[in-house]
Motif scaffolding. Structure first.
Motif, PDB file in Angstrom:
ATOM      1  N   VAL A 162     -52.777 -33.604  -4.750  1.00  0.00           N
ATOM      2  CA  VAL A 162     -52.884 -34.075  -3.369  1.00  0.00           C
ATOM      3  C   VAL A 162     -51.592 -34.830  -3.022  1.00  0.00           C
ATOM      4  O   VAL A 162     -50.744 -35.025  -3.890  1.00  0.00           O
ATOM      5  CB  VAL A 162     -54.120 -34.999  -3.208  1.00  0.00           C
ATOM      6  CG1 VAL A 162     -55.383 -34.272  -3.623  1.00  0.00           C
ATOM      7  CG2 VAL A 162     -53.972 -36.294  -4.014  1.00  0.00           C
ATOM      8  N   TYR A 163     -51.444 -35.238  -1.759  1.00  0.00           N
ATOM      9  CA  TYR A 163     -50.285 -36.049  -1.396  1.00  0.00           C
ATOM     10  C   TYR A 163     -50.788 -37.425  -0.960  1.00  0.00           C
ATOM     11  O   TYR A 163     -51.760 -37.525  -0.201  1.00  0.00           O
ATOM     12  CB  TYR A 163     -49.473 -35.387  -0.281  1.00  0.00           C
ATOM     13  CG  TYR A 163     -48.121 -36.034  -0.115  1.00  0.00           C
ATOM     14  CD1 TYR A 163     -47.074 -35.714  -0.976  1.00  0.00           C
ATOM     15  CD2 TYR A 163     -47.905 -36.991   0.862  1.00  0.00           C
ATOM     16  CE1 TYR A 163     -45.839 -36.339  -0.858  1.00  0.00           C
ATOM     17  CE2 TYR A 163     -46.672 -37.626   0.988  1.00  0.00           C
ATOM     18  CZ  TYR A 163     -45.647 -37.294   0.124  1.00  0.00           C
ATOM     19  OH  TYR A 163     -44.416 -37.916   0.223  1.00  0.00           O
ATOM     20  N   ILE A 164     -50.143 -38.483  -1.466  1.00  0.00           N
ATOM     21  CA  ILE A 164     -50.588 -39.856  -1.205  1.00  0.00           C
ATOM     22  C   ILE A 164     -49.433 -40.652  -0.590  1.00  0.00           C
ATOM     23  O   ILE A 164     -48.314 -40.651  -1.133  1.00  0.00           O
ATOM     24  CB  ILE A 164     -51.020 -40.557  -2.519  1.00  0.00           C
ATOM     25  CG1 ILE A 164     -52.072 -39.718  -3.258  1.00  0.00           C
ATOM     26  CG2 ILE A 164     -51.551 -41.948  -2.243  1.00  0.00           C
ATOM     27  CD1 ILE A 164     -52.400 -40.243  -4.661  1.00  0.00           C
ATOM     28  N   CYS A 165     -49.695 -41.292   0.531  1.00  0.00           N
ATOM     29  CA  CYS A 165     -48.655 -42.143   1.126  1.00  0.00           C
ATOM     30  C   CYS A 165     -49.318 -43.217   1.978  1.00  0.00           C
ATOM     31  O   CYS A 165     -50.545 -43.327   1.991  1.00  0.00           O
ATOM     32  CB  CYS A 165     -47.659 -41.312   1.932  1.00  0.00           C
ATOM     33  SG  CYS A 165     -48.407 -40.403   3.281  1.00  0.00           S
ATOM     34  N   ASN A 166     -48.508 -43.989   2.665  1.00  0.00           N
ATOM     35  CA  ASN A 166     -49.004 -45.100   3.485  1.00  0.00           C
ATOM     36  C   ASN A 166     -48.407 -45.027   4.880  1.00  0.00           C
ATOM     37  O   ASN A 166     -47.375 -44.364   5.092  1.00  0.00           O
ATOM     38  CB  ASN A 166     -48.585 -46.433   2.849  1.00  0.00           C
ATOM     39  CG  ASN A 166     -49.365 -46.743   1.586  1.00  0.00           C
ATOM     40  OD1 ASN A 166     -50.587 -46.857   1.609  1.00  0.00           O
ATOM     41  ND2 ASN A 166     -48.668 -46.863   0.467  1.00  0.00           N
ATOM     42  N   VAL A 167     -49.022 -45.770   5.796  1.00  0.00           N
ATOM     43  CA  VAL A 167     -48.444 -45.861   7.145  1.00  0.00           C
ATOM     44  C   VAL A 167     -47.111 -46.612   7.069  1.00  0.00           C
ATOM     45  O   VAL A 167     -46.119 -46.227   7.673  1.00  0.00           O
ATOM     46  CB  VAL A 167     -49.414 -46.607   8.109  1.00  0.00           C
ATOM     47  CG1 VAL A 167     -48.788 -46.738   9.497  1.00  0.00           C
ATOM     48  CG2 VAL A 167     -50.759 -45.890   8.190  1.00  0.00           C
ATOM     49  N   ILE A 168     -47.089 -47.687   6.281  1.00  0.00           N
ATOM     50  CA  ILE A 168     -45.904 -48.546   6.136  1.00  0.00           C
ATOM     51  C   ILE A 168     -45.316 -48.340   4.747  1.00  0.00           C
ATOM     52  O   ILE A 168     -46.064 -48.317   3.769  1.00  0.00           O
ATOM     53  CB  ILE A 168     -46.338 -50.030   6.270  1.00  0.00           C
ATOM     54  CG1 ILE A 168     -46.871 -50.309   7.674  1.00  0.00           C
ATOM     55  CG2 ILE A 168     -45.225 -50.992   5.934  1.00  0.00           C
ATOM     56  CD1 ILE A 168     -45.817 -50.370   8.712  1.00  0.00           C
ATOM     57  N   LEU A 177     -54.625 -31.492   0.818  1.00  0.00           N
ATOM     58  CA  LEU A 177     -55.339 -32.741   1.086  1.00  0.00           C
ATOM     59  C   LEU A 177     -54.378 -33.920   0.977  1.00  0.00           C
ATOM     60  O   LEU A 177     -53.669 -34.058  -0.024  1.00  0.00           O
ATOM     61  CB  LEU A 177     -56.471 -32.883   0.054  1.00  0.00           C
ATOM     62  CG  LEU A 177     -57.381 -34.089   0.176  1.00  0.00           C
ATOM     63  CD1 LEU A 177     -58.044 -34.181   1.547  1.00  0.00           C
ATOM     64  CD2 LEU A 177     -58.463 -34.030  -0.918  1.00  0.00           C
ATOM     65  N   MET A 178     -54.355 -34.749   2.021  1.00  0.00           N
ATOM     66  CA  MET A 178     -53.460 -35.917   2.018  1.00  0.00           C
ATOM     67  C   MET A 178     -54.297 -37.194   2.184  1.00  0.00           C
ATOM     68  O   MET A 178     -55.253 -37.206   2.955  1.00  0.00           O
ATOM     69  CB  MET A 178     -52.458 -35.796   3.176  1.00  0.00           C
ATOM     70  CG  MET A 178     -51.485 -36.943   3.287  1.00  0.00           C
ATOM     71  SD  MET A 178     -50.421 -36.807   4.752  1.00  0.00           S
ATOM     72  CE  MET A 178     -48.974 -36.072   4.074  1.00  0.00           C
ATOM     73  N   PHE A 179     -53.933 -38.233   1.445  1.00  0.00           N
ATOM     74  CA  PHE A 179     -54.565 -39.551   1.585  1.00  0.00           C
ATOM     75  C   PHE A 179     -53.521 -40.503   2.174  1.00  0.00           C
ATOM     76  O   PHE A 179     -52.402 -40.576   1.651  1.00  0.00           O
ATOM     77  CB  PHE A 179     -55.020 -40.079   0.221  1.00  0.00           C
ATOM     78  CG  PHE A 179     -56.193 -39.331  -0.342  1.00  0.00           C
ATOM     79  CD1 PHE A 179     -57.490 -39.793  -0.172  1.00  0.00           C
ATOM     80  CD2 PHE A 179     -56.002 -38.134  -1.031  1.00  0.00           C
ATOM     81  CE1 PHE A 179     -58.574 -39.092  -0.693  1.00  0.00           C
ATOM     82  CE2 PHE A 179     -57.079 -37.418  -1.554  1.00  0.00           C
ATOM     83  CZ  PHE A 179     -58.373 -37.904  -1.377  1.00  0.00           C
ATOM     84  N   VAL A 180     -53.911 -41.204   3.221  1.00  0.00           N
ATOM     85  CA  VAL A 180     -52.980 -42.151   3.848  1.00  0.00           C
ATOM     86  C   VAL A 180     -53.583 -43.551   3.806  1.00  0.00           C
ATOM     87  O   VAL A 180     -54.681 -43.778   4.318  1.00  0.00           O
ATOM     88  CB  VAL A 180     -52.670 -41.753   5.315  1.00  0.00           C
ATOM     89  CG1 VAL A 180     -51.712 -42.756   5.942  1.00  0.00           C
ATOM     90  CG2 VAL A 180     -52.089 -40.337   5.384  1.00  0.00           C
ATOM     91  N   GLY A 181     -52.861 -44.469   3.165  1.00  0.00           N
ATOM     92  CA  GLY A 181     -53.286 -45.869   3.091  1.00  0.00           C
ATOM     93  C   GLY A 181     -52.520 -46.713   4.088  1.00  0.00           C
ATOM     94  O   GLY A 181     -51.887 -46.201   5.022  1.00  0.00           O
ATOM     95  N   GLU A 182     -52.550 -48.020   3.823  1.00  0.00           N
ATOM     96  CA  GLU A 182     -51.992 -48.977   4.790  1.00  0.00           C
ATOM     97  C   GLU A 182     -50.527 -49.301   4.476  1.00  0.00           C
ATOM     98  O   GLU A 182     -49.623 -48.908   5.207  1.00  0.00           O
ATOM     99  CB  GLU A 182     -52.867 -50.229   4.714  1.00  0.00           C
ATOM    100  CG  GLU A 182     -52.445 -51.365   5.577  1.00  0.00           C
ATOM    101  CD  GLU A 182     -53.406 -52.556   5.399  1.00  0.00           C
ATOM    102  OE1 GLU A 182     -54.633 -52.325   5.331  1.00  0.00           O
ATOM    103  OE2 GLU A 182     -52.926 -53.684   5.310  1.00  0.00           O
ATOM    104  N   ALA A 183     -50.311 -49.970   3.361  1.00  0.00           N
ATOM    105  CA  ALA A 183     -48.965 -50.425   2.990  1.00  0.00           C
ATOM    106  C   ALA A 183     -48.967 -50.725   1.500  1.00  0.00           C
ATOM    107  O   ALA A 183     -50.022 -51.018   0.929  1.00  0.00           O
ATOM    108  CB  ALA A 183     -48.612 -51.693   3.768  1.00  0.00           C
TER     109      ALA A 183
END
Ligand code: URA
Length: 259
Positions: free
Chosen positions: A150-156, A110-116
């Protein structure tokens, strides 16, 4: 095991670590030491063979994977982080303190992707550690996971000044790294937090109020768009909708035999 055999193993392990570190820095091999054949008459070197490059760490570092043949592991992520280096690919480099790469399990389902990154993320170099991050942590726990599962990251990867929205040229310069993170981690489901992540991953610009809760795909990976936790902090009445989106994700993981 005898002491000398253990010493040999330790030596091999240390050498392997050293080679990996050199490789991450872009070294293409091990520098040759003095040849055991010192007599000019016996030297196998061509008289005017090109000299060894003077810099032992040529840049840019080699890409240790491509998207067709990724290292699905922490090594793949380490190689990608090395590829980003001290990134100057867009104007956000000027004001940032840290590049906020991403964190969590390198083979997460499961990955969560935020903005910046925001101010605290920029300060600490980790994604979602400020107030919105604390709410995200609660959401992850409510789903039955811990952050490290889980893995957490952002677009920017760098903080825009005063937390303004990322601009198109910044997204264009940085999106390759999210694309590669997804290729390396190979999550089974992605949660897109807020409109920037949802629009990028879903490839459409439907308002988040309509997009959320509707499963889409990114390169055949199911993507669940939902509200950004920072938005939920401003409007708590939307938390029920976000929770119903996350429950859909939990059901999906259950269906996949991953829960
Ligand atoms: N908001 C985001 O989108 N990402 C972070 O890492 C922190 C706040």
């Amino acid at each position: 095991m005898s002491a000398s055999r253990q010493e040999l193993r330790d030596l091999v392990a240390a050498f392997r670590t050293h080679l990996e570190a050199r490789s991450r820095c872009g070294a293409l091999g091990v520098p040759r030491g003095p040849s055991p054949v010192t007599s000019p008459a016996l030297s196998l070197a061509e008289p005017d063979a090109p000299e060894e490059p003077t810099t032992p760490y040529p840049t840019p570092p080699p890409v240790l994977y491509d998207e067709g043949q990724v290292m699905h592991s922490g090594r793949g992520l380490t190689a990608l982080r090395a590829e980003i280096g001290d990134c100057q690919r867009c104007k956000l480099a000027r004001g940032r303190r840290h590049i906020v790469f991403g964190m969590g399990h390198p083979e997460a389902n499961l990955m969560f992707v935020g903005e910046a990154p925001g101010a605290e993320e920029d300060e600490q170099g980790e994604p979602f550690v400020g107030p919105a991050g604390q709410l995200l942590t609660k959401m992850i726990r409510a789903m039955g996971f811990e952050r490290q599962d889980v893995y957490i990251c952002n677009v920017i990867k760098c903080r825009p000044p005063q937390n303004r929205n990322p601009e198109p040229d910044e997204i264009a310069a940085c999106e390759q790294f999210l694309r590669k993170q997804i290729a390396i981690v190979q999550p089974r489901v992605i949660v897109a937090l807020g409109k920037f992540a949802a629009h990028y991953l879903c490839g459409e610009t439907t308002p988040i109020t309509r997009l959320r809760g509707n499963l889409r795909t990114y390169r055949e990976i199911p993507v669940m768009p939902t509200y950004h936790p920072a938005f939920l902090l401003r409007d708590a009445s939307r938390k029920g909708e976000a929770w119903s989106d996350l429950k859909q994700v939990m059901a999906l993981l259950y269906h996949m035999g991953l829960r």
